[in-house]
Scaffold this motif. Structure first.
Motif, mmCIF file in Angstrom:
data_model
loop_
_atom_site.group_PDB
_atom_site.id
_atom_site.type_symbol
_atom_site.label_atom_id
_atom_site.label_comp_id
_atom_site.label_asym_id
_atom_site.label_seq_id
_atom_site.Cartn_x
_atom_site.Cartn_y
_atom_site.Cartn_z
ATOM 1 N N SER A 210 0.858 -1.322 -0.100
ATOM 2 C CA SER A 210 0.003 0.110 0.080
ATOM 3 C C SER A 210 0.945 1.273 0.140
ATOM 4 O O SER A 210 0.546 2.283 -0.542
ATOM 5 C CB SER A 210 -0.836 0.043 1.294
ATOM 6 O OG SER A 210 -0.239 0.036 2.295
ATOM 7 N N LEU A 211 2.036 1.064 0.602
ATOM 8 C CA LEU A 211 2.837 2.322 0.712
ATOM 9 C C LEU A 211 3.780 2.557 -0.404
ATOM 10 O O LEU A 211 3.941 3.643 -1.027
ATOM 11 C CB LEU A 211 3.563 2.373 2.008
ATOM 12 C CG LEU A 211 4.427 3.594 2.104
ATOM 13 C CD1 LEU A 211 3.992 5.018 2.387
ATOM 14 C CD2 LEU A 211 5.445 3.416 3.477
ATOM 15 N N ALA A 212 4.449 1.615 -0.981
ATOM 16 C CA ALA A 212 5.466 1.847 -1.832
ATOM 17 C C ALA A 212 4.993 2.488 -3.232
ATOM 18 O O ALA A 212 5.828 3.350 -3.698
ATOM 19 C CB ALA A 212 6.175 0.588 -2.120
ATOM 20 N N PRO A 213 3.984 2.216 -3.687
ATOM 21 C CA PRO A 213 3.399 2.623 -4.920
ATOM 22 C C PRO A 213 3.194 4.243 -4.927
ATOM 23 O O PRO A 213 3.278 5.116 -5.736
ATOM 24 C CB PRO A 213 2.086 2.154 -5.209
ATOM 25 C CG PRO A 213 2.105 0.913 -4.553
ATOM 26 C CD PRO A 213 2.817 1.165 -3.161
ATOM 27 N N VAL A 214 3.150 4.826 -3.794
ATOM 28 C CA VAL A 214 3.025 6.425 -3.615
ATOM 29 C C VAL A 214 4.179 7.235 -3.354
ATOM 30 O O VAL A 214 4.224 8.330 -3.283
ATOM 31 C CB VAL A 214 1.858 6.693 -2.568
ATOM 32 C CG1 VAL A 214 0.262 6.081 -2.884
ATOM 33 C CG2 VAL A 214 2.295 6.330 -1.091
ATOM 34 N N LEU A 215 5.303 6.309 -3.172
ATOM 35 C CA LEU A 215 6.366 7.026 -2.670
ATOM 36 C C LEU A 215 7.174 7.294 -3.986
ATOM 37 O O LEU A 215 6.869 6.832 -5.026
ATOM 38 C CB LEU A 215 7.395 5.949 -2.072
ATOM 39 C CG LEU A 215 6.897 5.542 -0.454
ATOM 40 C CD1 LEU A 215 7.881 4.363 0.080
ATOM 41 C CD2 LEU A 215 6.828 6.793 0.327
ATOM 42 N N THR A 216 7.963 8.530 -3.984
ATOM 43 C CA THR A 216 8.527 9.322 -5.209
ATOM 44 C C THR A 216 9.897 9.366 -4.929
ATOM 45 O O THR A 216 10.303 9.919 -3.879
ATOM 46 C CB THR A 216 7.699 10.406 -5.711
ATOM 47 O OG1 THR A 216 7.607 11.396 -4.575
ATOM 48 C CG2 THR A 216 6.394 10.081 -6.204
ATOM 49 N N PRO A 217 10.734 9.436 -5.867
ATOM 50 C CA PRO A 217 12.102 9.614 -5.907
ATOM 51 C C PRO A 217 12.503 11.110 -5.399
ATOM 52 O O PRO A 217 11.501 12.127 -5.523
ATOM 53 C CB PRO A 217 12.611 9.649 -7.088
ATOM 54 C CG PRO A 217 11.895 8.725 -8.202
ATOM 55 C CD PRO A 217 10.393 8.796 -7.275
ATOM 56 N N GLU A 218 13.482 11.378 -5.006
ATOM 57 C CA GLU A 218 13.661 12.822 -4.324
ATOM 58 C C GLU A 218 12.781 13.458 -3.226
ATOM 59 O O GLU A 218 12.844 14.452 -2.969
ATOM 60 C CB GLU A 218 13.740 14.057 -5.472
ATOM 61 C CG GLU A 218 15.005 13.725 -6.376
ATOM 62 C CD GLU A 218 14.578 14.446 -7.896
ATOM 63 O OE1 GLU A 218 14.215 15.472 -7.731
ATOM 64 O OE2 GLU A 218 14.875 13.724 -8.903
ATOM 65 N N SER A 219 12.083 12.361 -2.598
ATOM 66 C CA SER A 219 11.319 12.562 -1.272
ATOM 67 C C SER A 219 12.020 12.237 -0.073
ATOM 68 O O SER A 219 13.087 11.658 -0.296
ATOM 69 C CB SER A 219 9.884 11.911 -1.590
ATOM 70 O OG SER A 219 9.184 12.071 -2.678
ATOM 71 N N VAL A 220 11.422 12.453 0.795
ATOM 72 C CA VAL A 220 11.957 12.096 2.091
ATOM 73 C C VAL A 220 10.863 11.533 2.765
ATOM 74 O O VAL A 220 9.882 12.179 3.245
ATOM 75 C CB VAL A 220 12.561 13.373 2.968
ATOM 76 C CG1 VAL A 220 13.261 12.714 4.444
ATOM 77 C CG2 VAL A 220 13.790 13.957 2.149
#
Ligand SMILES: [Zn+2]
Length: 309
Positions: A210-220
């Motif tokens: 559920s979490l991995a798909p919403v994470l984006t590069p260059e985020s923290v």
């Protein structure tokens, strides 16, 4: 009506009895309701681009429905539809009550009160609630950006709203720690995007899905010390800066900006709001998060009827 006429009308109203005033109020509410809902439907109608049954773009106007809505007939499958076919509103009768019901959803969640005020039965009121929430539920951000806060929370399992209990209902006085807990993943970014997922089990795999798909590069990503998050970050196809806020170290904020307090506050507000329901059925938990999420993001005069389209 010009100003003088309107002033005259107001003066005339003073002659009404209490009962007449109440009847007038009902009449005016119905008028506002059908205006408001009618407008929303009219806007939606302009966007009808395909057959609600087969998706074909070949259709023609085909009279109107009993409610006065434009009806269409598909040239490919031959079936008729209107702009509400396939939306949650199509199953809701008594259109004149929708607006009032939807207004109530901003203020009180008491289904019995809403039902008796509108003269509809409790089951109908309950069904409307969940029909109106079905679109908001799907309206989740697909990505989070910048500083992202993620955490899990746990809600007591409940079979409320289920026709048949899967196991004997709990006796009163059962201690809260004996009740199975349903895990919920919540994540937000500082731009105000919030997403959630009711998990089947409290495992890293479920959390990751559920979490991995919403994470984006260059985020923290900011999380608590739960080791699952480390693995989730390691498994990502890109590098992600991960700040673990480990409460035991009393280190709740890193560099003055990395923390999960925005999310914790959000959860607190949600749980406080949730209390009025005296427990919500696990099957409907998703809707009760979506409901709150929508309320935090919308204006009070946004109509749930419009949000449901
Ligand atoms: Zn068709």
């Amino acid at each position: 009506m010009n100003n003088t006429q309107f002033a005259n009308l107001q003066t005339t109203l003073e002659e009404l009895t209490f009962v007449q005033l109440k009847r007038l109020r009902q009449h005016i509410e119905d008028m506002i309701s059908s205006n408001h809902v009618g407008k929303a439907i009219a806007v939606h109608e302009e966007g009808v681009a395909e057959c609600a049954h087969c998706g074909s773009q070949e259709f023609t106007k085909y009279g109107t429905t009993a409610r006065g809505q434009q009806r269409y007939k598909c040239k490919v499958c031959g079936r008729t539809f209107n702009s509400l076919t396939g939306t949650p509103l199509s199953g809701m009768k008594k259109q004149d009550k929708w607006h009032q019901y939807s207004e109530g959803m901003w203020f009180t969640a008491k289904i019995r009160e809403a039902a008796s005020e509108l003269g509809i039965n409790v089951k109908t009121a309950w069904r409307w609630r969940h029909q109106l929430l079905s679109k908001p539920r799907q309206r989740k951000p697909s990505e989070l950006h910048g500083i992202i806060e993620a955490d899990e929370t746990f809600i007591n399992e409940s079979f409320k709203g289920k026709r048949q209990l899967e196991r004997p209902s709990r006796k009163r006085g059962v201690k809260s720690h004996d009740i199975p807990k349903v895990p919920v993943m919540l994540a937000l970014d500082r731009n105000g995007a919030v997403t959630h997922c009711v998990l089947q089990r409290n495992t890293r795999e479920e959390l990751e899905k559920s979490l991995a798909p919403v994470l984006t590069p260059e985020s923290v990503l900011c999380t608590d010390g739960n080791l699952s998050y480390q693995t989730i970050v390691k498994n990502l196809p890109f590098e992600l800066d991960h700040k673990r806020l480990i409460a035991i170290d009393n280190q709740r904020v890193i560099d003055g900006i990395y923390h999960i307090q925005t999310l914790n506050n959000w959860m607190m507000r949600w749980k406080q709001w949730l209390r009025q329901f005296n427990g919500v059925g696990t099957d409907y938990l998703d809707n009760y998060i979506a409901w709150f999420r929508q309320m935090e993001q919308s204006q009070k005069d946004d109509s749930w009827v419009v949000l449901a389209l």
